[in-house]
Write an enzyme that holds these catalytic residues in place. Structure first.
Site, PDB file in Angstrom:
ATOM      1  N   LEU A  50       0.845  -1.189   0.000  1.00  0.00           N
ATOM      2  CA  LEU A  50       0.000   0.000   0.000  1.00  0.00           C
ATOM      3  C   LEU A  50       0.886   1.245   0.000  1.00  0.00           C
ATOM      4  O   LEU A  50       1.675   1.459   0.921  1.00  0.00           O
ATOM      5  CB  LEU A  50      -0.923  -0.006   1.218  1.00  0.00           C
ATOM      6  CG  LEU A  50      -1.802  -1.262   1.379  1.00  0.00           C
ATOM      7  CD1 LEU A  50      -2.773  -1.097   2.531  1.00  0.00           C
ATOM      8  CD2 LEU A  50      -2.547  -1.588   0.087  1.00  0.00           C
ATOM      9  N   LYS A  59       5.837  10.941  -0.835  1.00  0.00           N
ATOM     10  CA  LYS A  59       6.562  10.411   0.322  1.00  0.00           C
ATOM     11  C   LYS A  59       7.355   9.156  -0.010  1.00  0.00           C
ATOM     12  O   LYS A  59       8.509   9.007   0.405  1.00  0.00           O
ATOM     13  CB  LYS A  59       5.579  10.114   1.456  1.00  0.00           C
ATOM     14  CG  LYS A  59       6.222   9.478   2.677  1.00  0.00           C
ATOM     15  CD  LYS A  59       5.282   9.428   3.866  1.00  0.00           C
ATOM     16  CE  LYS A  59       4.107   8.525   3.645  1.00  0.00           C
ATOM     17  NZ  LYS A  59       3.297   8.377   4.876  1.00  0.00           N
ATOM     18  N   GLY A  84      -9.056   4.811   2.463  1.00  0.00           N
ATOM     19  CA  GLY A  84      -8.638   3.953   3.556  1.00  0.00           C
ATOM     20  C   GLY A  84      -7.888   2.721   3.088  1.00  0.00           C
ATOM     21  O   GLY A  84      -7.880   2.369   1.900  1.00  0.00           O
ATOM     22  N   THR A  85      -7.261   2.044   4.057  1.00  0.00           N
ATOM     23  CA  THR A  85      -6.438   0.871   3.737  1.00  0.00           C
ATOM     24  C   THR A  85      -7.269  -0.299   3.227  1.00  0.00           C
ATOM     25  O   THR A  85      -6.821  -1.054   2.357  1.00  0.00           O
ATOM     26  CB  THR A  85      -5.646   0.442   4.968  1.00  0.00           C
ATOM     27  OG1 THR A  85      -6.525   0.318   6.095  1.00  0.00           O
ATOM     28  CG2 THR A  85      -4.563   1.467   5.305  1.00  0.00           C
ATOM     29  N   ASN A 107      -0.727  -2.319  16.432  1.00  0.00           N
ATOM     30  CA  ASN A 107      -0.792  -2.960  15.127  1.00  0.00           C
ATOM     31  C   ASN A 107       0.153  -2.244  14.176  1.00  0.00           C
ATOM     32  O   ASN A 107       0.124  -1.025  14.053  1.00  0.00           O
ATOM     33  CB  ASN A 107      -2.229  -2.880  14.594  1.00  0.00           C
ATOM     34  CG  ASN A 107      -2.315  -3.229  13.127  1.00  0.00           C
ATOM     35  OD1 ASN A 107      -1.771  -4.236  12.699  1.00  0.00           O
ATOM     36  ND2 ASN A 107      -3.003  -2.398  12.361  1.00  0.00           N
ATOM     37  N   HIS A 144      49.653  17.742  -8.690  1.00  0.00           N
ATOM     38  CA  HIS A 144      49.125  19.035  -8.260  1.00  0.00           C
ATOM     39  C   HIS A 144      48.389  19.759  -9.382  1.00  0.00           C
ATOM     40  O   HIS A 144      48.830  19.769 -10.519  1.00  0.00           O
ATOM     41  CB  HIS A 144      50.227  20.010  -7.789  1.00  0.00           C
ATOM     42  CG  HIS A 144      51.488  19.377  -7.314  1.00  0.00           C
ATOM     43  ND1 HIS A 144      51.687  19.010  -6.013  1.00  0.00           N
ATOM     44  CD2 HIS A 144      52.629  19.035  -7.963  1.00  0.00           C
ATOM     45  CE1 HIS A 144      52.891  18.486  -5.875  1.00  0.00           C
ATOM     46  NE2 HIS A 144      53.476  18.480  -7.041  1.00  0.00           N
TER      47      HIS A 144
END
Length: 455
Positions: free
Chosen positions: A8, A22, A78-79, A167, A362
């Protein structure tokens, strides 16, 4: 029974305060979602489904190399609703494992334990006990310790607030069970969402076995909600990497100032890594390599007994054994140092091979150059490889000596054992075994006076 994984990854991630979704933010140099996919692949599932929403096509475009089935959740309800988008693509007999795109450090060991300890017809969840469970769903058990339900934090009753077992959201059951339970979910809760966690109560009501497997540590089930949580998890991950390397024989001078940003970092025993070193991508360090402070190594191989001095930046280079680089050197992609070569301070290389035993000590730029063995490149040498439209190659053969402040206008070849006088600007080949000088003869102008200011 095959394994199907559903990840998810549709959350909006508003608390990240970022235009980047995200799940694309990196942890240890790898996007959060990619880390979860990599872990899932270790379980050998036949399919990995990713349910995405926020960021949409941008997420897919950035991670299109991942071997996953993408499923869009156009509305974030929702999940439970998210899993409902993916479950039609799972066979009834599949064991389904549900993971989260913003929980990047879940371990294969914990997931295997969950799969092995959940009955074939049952439901299993990963749980954890936290000192401060604020904001997380609580595990509700009966007097015998059996899981009865999971209550989300916003719906927790006052007497349940003292429960510290939470959970994690990670769950497994059969596809058939989910196809049966998900349509029964409702959104009669504070967030007006369809909670996947409500399937636990449905399972209990049916008499379906419900079990919990404890996470090995809190950090492996830590979700990323904002930048500060990501920062803390990043430092935890870096400490893990430093510990792993130290136990394998690597000296990390300060684990709090060490960063490994990639999955393919191989470091042999007896390597010493000083402070503020960053390793990115694919990095291989052989035995007895010493890395000084403030060094960045990206997609680079370093041979044994080589020392990289302070403040050097090296990308996509191959450095063989017994070399010395820096301090303040920059090796850009395509740079190769053969055994015993030396690159000193304020030297930049790009698409250049520095031969065995050769040195540029150098203040030098070497671009698109092939340098043989035992060549000395003097201070201030520049290969002029770009004419404004195309890049051209310079060849410097074995044993050549390039004096200080020389400009080599490519394309040209400096022959074997040739010597180039200091201050020369060459635009033609220099023959082998000869001194080539290309500069105006020094002269003194007699009677010259320095100008004076007008009164």
């Amino acid at each position: 029974m095959g394994l199907s994984v559903i990840i998810l990854a549709a959350g909006q991630g508003k608390r990240m305060a970022s235009s980047t979704p995200k799940i694309l933010h990196p942890l240890g140099g790898i996007p959060l979602l990619e880390r979860v996919v990599n872990t899932a692949r270790l379980l050998n599932p036949h399919t990995i489904h990713v349910v995405y929403g926020n960021g949409g096509s941008h997420v897919r475009e950035k991670l299109n190399y991942l071997p996953v089935h993408w499923i869009e959740q156009s509305q974030q309800l929702g999940t439970g609703h998210a899993v409902l988008q993916a479950i039609p693509f799972c066979q009834n007999e599949d064991r389904v494992l549900i993971l989260y795109g913003d929980v990047p450090l879940i371990s294969p060991k914990t997931l295997n334990s969950l799969l092995e300890n959940t009955p074939s017809n049952g439901l299993g969840v990963v749980v954890a006990e936290l000192p401060d469970p604020t904001g997380l769903g609580r595990i509700i058990r009966d007097d015998f310790g059996n899981i009865l339900s999971i209550v989300e934090h916003k719906d927790v009753a006052e007497h349940q607030l003292k429960i510290r077992e939470i959970n994690t959201g990670i769950m497994t059951t059969t596809a058939m069970n989910l196809k049966k339970w998900l349509p029964q979910l409702n959104n009669n809760n504070c967030q007006k969402e369809y909670y996947l966690t409500d399937t636990v109560a449905l399972a209990v009501a049916e008499g379906c076995p419900v079990g919990g497997v404890a996470a090995q540590c809190c950090e492996e089930v830590q979700g990323v909600n904002d930048r500060w949580e990501l920062t803390k998890l990043e430092r935890y991950y870096q400490r893990l990497m430093a510990k792993k390397l130290s136990l394998a024989g690597v000296t990390i001078i300060d684990p709090e100032r060490f960063d490994a940003r990639g999955e393919n970092i191989e470091i042999a025993p007896d390597v010493v890594i000083d402070v503020n070193v960053i390793l990115e991508g694919n990095v291989q360090l052989d035995r007895n390599v010493r890395i000084g402070p403030n060094v960045i190594l990206k997609n680079t191989t370093v041979g044994e007994n080589t020392e990289i001095h302070a403040n050097s930046v090296i990308e996509a280079a191959v450095i063989k054994a017994n070399c010395s680089v820096g301090p303040f050197a920059r090796l850009r992609p395509g740079s190769v140092l053969e055994e015993g070569a030396k690159v000193g301070n304020f030297v930049e290389m790009k698409k250049t091979t520095l031969g065995r035993g050769s040195k540029a000590n150098h203040l030098t730029y070497l671009g698109d150059t092939i340098i043989g063995k035992n060549v000395n490149v003097g201070a201030g040498t520049i290969t002029c490889n770009y004419d404004g439209a195309n890049k051209w190659q310079t060849k410097i053969e074995d044993g050549a000596f390039i004096g200080s402040n020389v400009a080599l206008v490519a394309p040209l070849t400096v022959g074997k054992n040739a010597t180039i006088g200091a201050g020369s600007t060459l635009s033609q080949d220099a023959p082998p075994d000869q001194l080539t000088v290309a500069r105006e003869r020094q002269r003194t102008i007699k009677g010259w006076h320095r100008p004076t200011k007008k009164e």
